[in-house]
Design an enzyme around this catalytic site. Structure first.
Site, PDB file in Angstrom:
ATOM      1  N   GLU A 107       5.601  -3.382   0.572  1.00 47.35           N
ATOM      2  CA  GLU A 107       5.675  -3.061  -0.848  1.00 47.35           C
ATOM      3  C   GLU A 107       4.900  -1.777  -1.023  1.00 47.35           C
ATOM      4  O   GLU A 107       3.677  -1.755  -0.972  1.00 47.35           O
ATOM      5  CB  GLU A 107       5.083  -4.210  -1.688  1.00 47.35           C
ATOM      6  CG  GLU A 107       5.542  -4.197  -3.130  1.00 47.35           C
ATOM      7  CD  GLU A 107       4.797  -3.180  -3.979  1.00 47.35           C
ATOM      8  OE1 GLU A 107       5.342  -2.053  -4.150  1.00 47.35           O
ATOM      9  OE2 GLU A 107       3.709  -3.473  -4.436  1.00 47.35           O
ATOM     10  N   LEU A 108       5.650  -0.685  -1.211  1.00 51.40           N
ATOM     11  CA  LEU A 108       5.076   0.648  -1.057  1.00 51.40           C
ATOM     12  C   LEU A 108       4.972   1.454  -2.347  1.00 51.40           C
ATOM     13  O   LEU A 108       4.692   2.633  -2.304  1.00 51.40           O
ATOM     14  CB  LEU A 108       5.889   1.439  -0.027  1.00 51.40           C
ATOM     15  CG  LEU A 108       6.043   0.768   1.335  1.00 51.40           C
ATOM     16  CD1 LEU A 108       6.904   1.614   2.258  1.00 51.40           C
ATOM     17  CD2 LEU A 108       4.683   0.509   1.962  1.00 51.40           C
TER      18      LEU A 108
ATOM     19  N   GLY B 236       0.816  -1.209   0.000  1.00 55.27           N
ATOM     20  CA  GLY B 236       0.000   0.000   0.000  1.00 55.27           C
ATOM     21  C   GLY B 236       0.845   1.252   0.000  1.00 55.27           C
ATOM     22  O   GLY B 236       1.966   1.267  -0.512  1.00 55.27           O
ATOM     23  N   SER B 237       0.324   2.300   0.611  1.00 54.54           N
ATOM     24  CA  SER B 237       0.959   3.611   0.534  1.00 54.54           C
ATOM     25  C   SER B 237       2.172   3.707   1.453  1.00 54.54           C
ATOM     26  O   SER B 237       2.232   3.056   2.500  1.00 54.54           O
ATOM     27  CB  SER B 237      -0.044   4.710   0.908  1.00 54.54           C
ATOM     28  OG  SER B 237      -0.298   4.720   2.292  1.00 54.54           O
TER      29      SER B 237
ATOM     30  N   GLU C 267       4.447   9.473  -6.299  1.00 56.27           N
ATOM     31  CA  GLU C 267       3.733   8.457  -7.078  1.00 56.27           C
ATOM     32  C   GLU C 267       2.362   8.991  -7.457  1.00 56.27           C
ATOM     33  O   GLU C 267       1.505   9.220  -6.600  1.00 56.27           O
ATOM     34  CB  GLU C 267       3.583   7.171  -6.262  1.00 56.27           C
ATOM     35  CG  GLU C 267       2.894   6.063  -7.032  1.00 56.27           C
ATOM     36  CD  GLU C 267       2.764   4.782  -6.224  1.00 56.27           C
ATOM     37  OE1 GLU C 267       2.833   3.703  -6.823  1.00 56.27           O
ATOM     38  OE2 GLU C 267       2.589   4.875  -4.990  1.00 56.27           O
TER      39      GLU C 267
ATOM     40  N   CYS D  50       1.764  -0.079  -9.059  1.00 55.14           N
ATOM     41  CA  CYS D  50       3.009   0.419  -8.480  1.00 55.14           C
ATOM     42  C   CYS D  50       4.119   0.536  -9.515  1.00 55.14           C
ATOM     43  O   CYS D  50       5.067   1.299  -9.320  1.00 55.14           O
ATOM     44  CB  CYS D  50       3.478  -0.507  -7.352  1.00 55.14           C
ATOM     45  SG  CYS D  50       2.297  -0.672  -6.013  1.00 55.14           S
TER      46      CYS D  50
END
Length: 465
Positions: free
Chosen positions: A242-243, A222-223, A365, A277
């Site tokens: 996992e950003l 996520g964020s 992002e 992502c």
């Protein structure tokens, strides 16, 4: 109303969660939030599961999930499109990937055996041999995002089942229904009670669940800000993050098929509205190709079928933010080459140039259908520009030069370098994750199995080697 799953059994709560289609706003379906007592029941059950599933048991369960997902592929893809909004082609592709993820996990479960090490390499250890096996750290809390409501859940569930450890899945509030369908499939298997739970939990109730000492592994996708909060809140736990990132592609000086590069970048900068992502965001093109490539890229973006290839972003708040970031870039001097408009939750695929380095569309992002094109005077400058980011998930380099490929692999501060294509390529068995602000740990079945386990050594003494 769909049930959720507490320790493998269907359950409902008192607080209804209604799921709406991001584009039309129509009701897709509903479920309910798990109560505090139901969350406690799930955690307690997970903590009691005996870790005695055989490799055959684990592999059989994973194979069966893969088969059922395949058999129900059209139904599941339609549900993904309904609750997430992604076009049917990408939803179908996601289901196919999940089928593969569980099938691959079944194969890994069969291979999960450990290693033998001779210890008589030192005279003092003559007659000794070590067996090194990996054992589960304990039950896993898997927190999944909205953008891949099936396959990113699969990447948490499949490796947990492959190593035989319980998992509690918390799906995104915007897209819980697909995860619940997966829970329905798993509920039909002969798994120990407590081996899995799928719990819709409001985000503001998550801190206590994250902190629960009975869940020693937290796997979050996520964020960045939320990931940082999780890491800070539970420093003693094994946390994988996992950003996301702001993925870049470089069109190098030697690349001559500009049409192909433009098409790939146009497609994978905008697929499922850029909500990936590793969707292309920053595009660096060698100055010798700038005019020709930029024209081809704009044409390729404008040729996209927005309904069939792009789709809406997840909600109006996301669309508002993307629109504001584009406006900020223009205010700072950026030029819009195409797009820049919005209708509801659909943001028109946008190409920007002359974007300042500190503009949000460059530095952060976007998670939307926005491409930023910048010319560089050399391939080396392009590699440096890719690294000039707080993120480092994946990068793509369009080149046929073997030396440049190895240089990029050595220099780029990312988790993966894709040569001859966009950074958006991912095979579900490969290690996948990033560095810097893009997180820690790796997805990919075998890699996640390592994250969920720790080595345990047994030394045998008096062995005639």
């Amino acid at each position: 109303m769909l049930p959720f799953y507490v320790a493998g059994r269907p359950a409902t709560g008192n607080e209804v969660l209604t799921v709406r289609n991001p584009s039309s706003g129509s009701v897709v379906g509903s479920t309910s939030y798990a109560s505090e007592s139901q969350v406690e029941e799930a955690v307690a059950a997970a903590s009691r599961v005996p870790l005695d599933l055989t490799a055959a048991d684990r592999a059989a369960a994973l194979d069966e999930i893969s088969r059922q997902l395949s058999a129900r592929a059209a139904e599941i893809a339609a549900l993904i499109t309904a609750e997430n909004g992604k076009p049917a082609k990408w939803a179908s592709g996601e289901v196919n990937r999940a089928v593969s993820t569980f099938r691959w996990a079944a194969e890994e479960a069969r291979r999960f055996s450990g290693d033998l090490q001779r210890l008589d390499t030192d005279p003092a250890a003559a007659g000794r041999i070590a067996l090194v096996r990996r054992v589960p750290r304990g039950p896993v809390l898997g927190i999944a995002p909205f953008n891949f409501p099936l396959n990113l859940v699969a990447h948490k569930v499949a490796p947990a089942l492959a190593v035989g450890t319980p998992i509690i899945v918390k799906p995104a509030p915007a897209t819980p229904l697909t995860a619940l369908l997966l829970g329905e499939i798993m509920a039909g298997l002969d798994l120990p009670p407590g081996m899995f739970s799928v719990l819709p939990v409001p985000n503001d109730r998550m801190p206590s669940l994250v902190a629960d000492p009975r869940l020693p592994v937290v796997s979050f996708t996520g964020s960045g800000p939320v990931g940082a909060q999780i890491r800070a809140a539970v420093p003693a736990k094994h946390v994988t993050l996992e950003l996301g990132g702001n993925a870049a592609a470089l069109v190098a000086a030697d690349w001559d098929d500009l049409d192909h590069a433009a098409q790939r970048i146009a497609t994978f900068g905008n697929y499922q509205a850029g909500q990936s992502c590793i969707a292309v965001q920053r595009v660096f093109v060698h100055a010798r190709h700038r005019e020709a490539f930029t024209a081809k890229l704009v044409a390729a973006v404008e040729a996209l079928d927005v309904a069939a290839e792009v789709g809406p972003v997840i909600d109006n708040r996301a669309a508002d933010r993307i629109e504001q970031w584009i406006e900020e870039a223009v205010t700072k001097g950026a030029r819009i080459l195409t797009g820049g408009t919005r209708e509801g939750t659909t943001v028109t695929p946008t190409v920007l140039t002359d974007v300042p380095a500190d503009a949000k569309v460059n530095a952060e992002e976007v998670f939307g259908p926005v491409l930023v094109v910048t010319a560089v005077d050399s391939d080396e400058e392009g590699l440096a520009a890719i690294n000039a980011s707080a993120y480092g998930l994946q990068a793509g380099v369009f080149t046929r030069r073997l030396d440049l490929a190895f240089t990029a692999h050595r220099r780029l501060q990312v988790g993966g370098v894709i040569i001859g294509d966009v950074p958006s390529f991912r095979a579900d068995q490969m290690p996948y994750g990033g560095v810097k602000g893009s997180g820690s740990g790796r997805e990919g079945v075998a890699s996640a199995m390592e994250d969920y386990t720790e080595p345990r050594v047994m030394v045998l003494t008096g062995v005639d080697l």
